[in-house]
Design a protein around this motif. Structure first.
Motif, PDB file in Angstrom:
ATOM      1  N   UNK A  58      -1.719 -71.965   2.840  1.00 25.47           N
ATOM      2  CA  UNK A  58      -1.200 -70.631   2.539  1.00 25.47           C
ATOM      3  C   UNK A  58       0.035 -70.359   3.381  1.00 25.47           C
ATOM      4  N   UNK A  59       1.035 -69.735   2.752  1.00 23.01           N
ATOM      5  CA  UNK A  59       2.281 -69.472   3.477  1.00 23.01           C
ATOM      6  C   UNK A  59       2.057 -68.567   4.691  1.00 23.01           C
ATOM      7  N   UNK A  60       0.993 -67.784   4.674  1.00 18.24           N
ATOM      8  CA  UNK A  60       0.715 -66.914   5.825  1.00 18.24           C
ATOM      9  C   UNK A  60       0.235 -67.720   7.031  1.00 18.24           C
ATOM     10  N   UNK A  61      -0.306 -68.916   6.810  1.00 19.63           N
ATOM     11  CA  UNK A  61      -0.779 -69.776   7.903  1.00 19.63           C
ATOM     12  C   UNK A  61       0.194 -70.901   8.216  1.00 19.63           C
ATOM     13  N   UNK A  62       1.158 -71.118   7.344  1.00 23.44           N
ATOM     14  CA  UNK A  62       2.080 -72.241   7.483  1.00 23.44           C
ATOM     15  C   UNK A  62       2.838 -72.223   8.805  1.00 23.44           C
ATOM     16  N   UNK A  63       3.138 -71.040   9.300  1.00 28.97           N
ATOM     17  CA  UNK A  63       3.916 -70.927  10.537  1.00 28.97           C
ATOM     18  C   UNK A  63       3.202 -71.536  11.736  1.00 28.97           C
ATOM     19  N   UNK A  64       1.874 -71.690  11.649  1.00 31.88           N
ATOM     20  CA  UNK A  64       1.086 -72.224  12.761  1.00 31.88           C
ATOM     21  C   UNK A  64       0.888 -73.741  12.681  1.00 31.88           C
ATOM     22  N   UNK A  65       1.319 -74.362  11.599  1.00 25.82           N
ATOM     23  CA  UNK A  65       1.084 -75.795  11.398  1.00 25.82           C
ATOM     24  C   UNK A  65       2.252 -76.594  11.953  1.00 25.82           C
ATOM     25  N   UNK A  66       1.918 -77.635  12.731  1.00 19.39           N
ATOM     26  CA  UNK A  66       2.928 -78.491  13.358  1.00 19.39           C
ATOM     27  C   UNK A  66       2.535 -79.960  13.205  1.00 19.39           C
ATOM     28  N   UNK A  67       3.521 -80.854  13.099  1.00 13.52           N
ATOM     29  CA  UNK A  67       3.207 -82.286  13.105  1.00 13.52           C
ATOM     30  C   UNK A  67       2.436 -82.672  14.364  1.00 13.52           C
ATOM     31  N   UNK A  68       1.472 -83.570  14.205  1.00 12.59           N
ATOM     32  CA  UNK A  68       0.655 -84.031  15.328  1.00 12.59           C
ATOM     33  C   UNK A  68      -0.677 -83.309  15.458  1.00 12.59           C
ATOM     34  N   UNK A  69      -0.840 -82.188  14.750  1.00 10.48           N
ATOM     35  CA  UNK A  69      -2.106 -81.465  14.844  1.00 10.48           C
ATOM     36  C   UNK A  69      -3.216 -82.261  14.162  1.00 10.48           C
ATOM     37  N   UNK A  92       9.744 -77.854   0.435  1.00  6.60           N
ATOM     38  CA  UNK A  92      10.563 -77.970  -0.767  1.00  6.60           C
ATOM     39  C   UNK A  92       9.947 -78.853  -1.844  1.00  6.60           C
ATOM     40  N   UNK A  93       8.718 -79.339  -1.619  1.00  5.23           N
ATOM     41  CA  UNK A  93       8.064 -80.194  -2.609  1.00  5.23           C
ATOM     42  C   UNK A  93       7.736 -79.356  -3.845  1.00  5.23           C
ATOM     43  N   UNK A  94       8.096 -79.832  -5.039  1.00  6.16           N
ATOM     44  CA  UNK A  94       7.808 -79.043  -6.247  1.00  6.16           C
ATOM     45  C   UNK A  94       6.312 -78.968  -6.531  1.00  6.16           C
ATOM     46  N   UNK A  95       5.909 -77.928  -7.247  1.00  5.74           N
ATOM     47  CA  UNK A  95       4.507 -77.747  -7.606  1.00  5.74           C
ATOM     48  C   UNK A  95       4.079 -78.789  -8.637  1.00  5.74           C
ATOM     49  N   UNK A 115       1.611 -71.257  -1.615  1.00  3.98           N
ATOM     50  CA  UNK A 115       1.092 -72.323  -0.780  1.00  3.98           C
ATOM     51  C   UNK A 115       2.193 -73.326  -0.519  1.00  3.98           C
ATOM     52  N   UNK A 116       2.163 -73.906   0.684  1.00  4.26           N
ATOM     53  CA  UNK A 116       3.176 -74.846   1.115  1.00  4.26           C
ATOM     54  C   UNK A 116       2.513 -76.198   1.342  1.00  4.26           C
ATOM     55  N   UNK A 117       3.074 -77.278   0.796  1.00  4.66           N
ATOM     56  CA  UNK A 117       2.476 -78.599   0.980  1.00  4.66           C
ATOM     57  C   UNK A 117       2.690 -79.139   2.388  1.00  4.66           C
TER      58      UNK A 117
END
Length: 142
Positions: A58-69, A92-95, A115-117
């Motif tokens: 969800x875009x509302x949670x996307x800000x908390x996601x980082x590589x390595x988690x 930017x990945x298409x649906x 939602x963000x991939x």
């Protein structure tokens, strides 16, 4: 000569096809005996040694996601859990057609949450994992 030509046109020829690369056939586009044209794709060959998955966050949670988690992955078809990690954020990945349809048919009167991939790598060892399998993911936010 005309009889010979008409006989040849009516014959079916068998052709053996080699893949341009190593891998496993994961989808056949044709069936035995089917006529194919030059350049027509007949199969999908996939390297099953380096699969990854794309989770929709969800875009509302996307800000908390980082590589390595760290990520806990549950593959429904195998009834198994795997450990993985976030390796990339792909806003930017298409649906996919399924995602577009789900978004269009959202019963919510309010604007649906986008939602963000997120790309996730995981070690599945010798498990029989194939592209298109359904997974449930849990990303651990630090």
């Amino acid at each position: 000569r005309a009889r010979l030509l008409s006989w040849f046109v009516g014959q079916r020829l068998t052709t053996f096809i080699r893949s341009p690369g190593a891998g496993t056939v994961t989808h056949l586009n044709v069936v035995r005996g089917q006529t194919v044209a030059i350049g027509q794709p007949v199969a999908t060959v996939t390297d099953l040694t380096s699969l990854w998955l794309v989770a929709q966050v969800d875009e509302t949670s996307f800000k908390d996601v980082r590589p390595g988690q760290p990520v806990e992955i549950y593959l429904n078809a195998l009834d198994r859990y795997f450990n993985g990690e976030v390796v990339g954020l792909m806003p930017d990945l298409p649906l996919t057609p399924q995602q577009a349809q789900a978004r269009a048919s959202s019963p919510s009167a309010a604007k649906p949450i986008s939602q963000v991939p997120v790309r996730i790598a995981f070690d599945y060892g010798d498990a029989l994992v194939y592209p298109g399998m359904t997974a449930t993911t849990k990303i651990y936010i630090r």
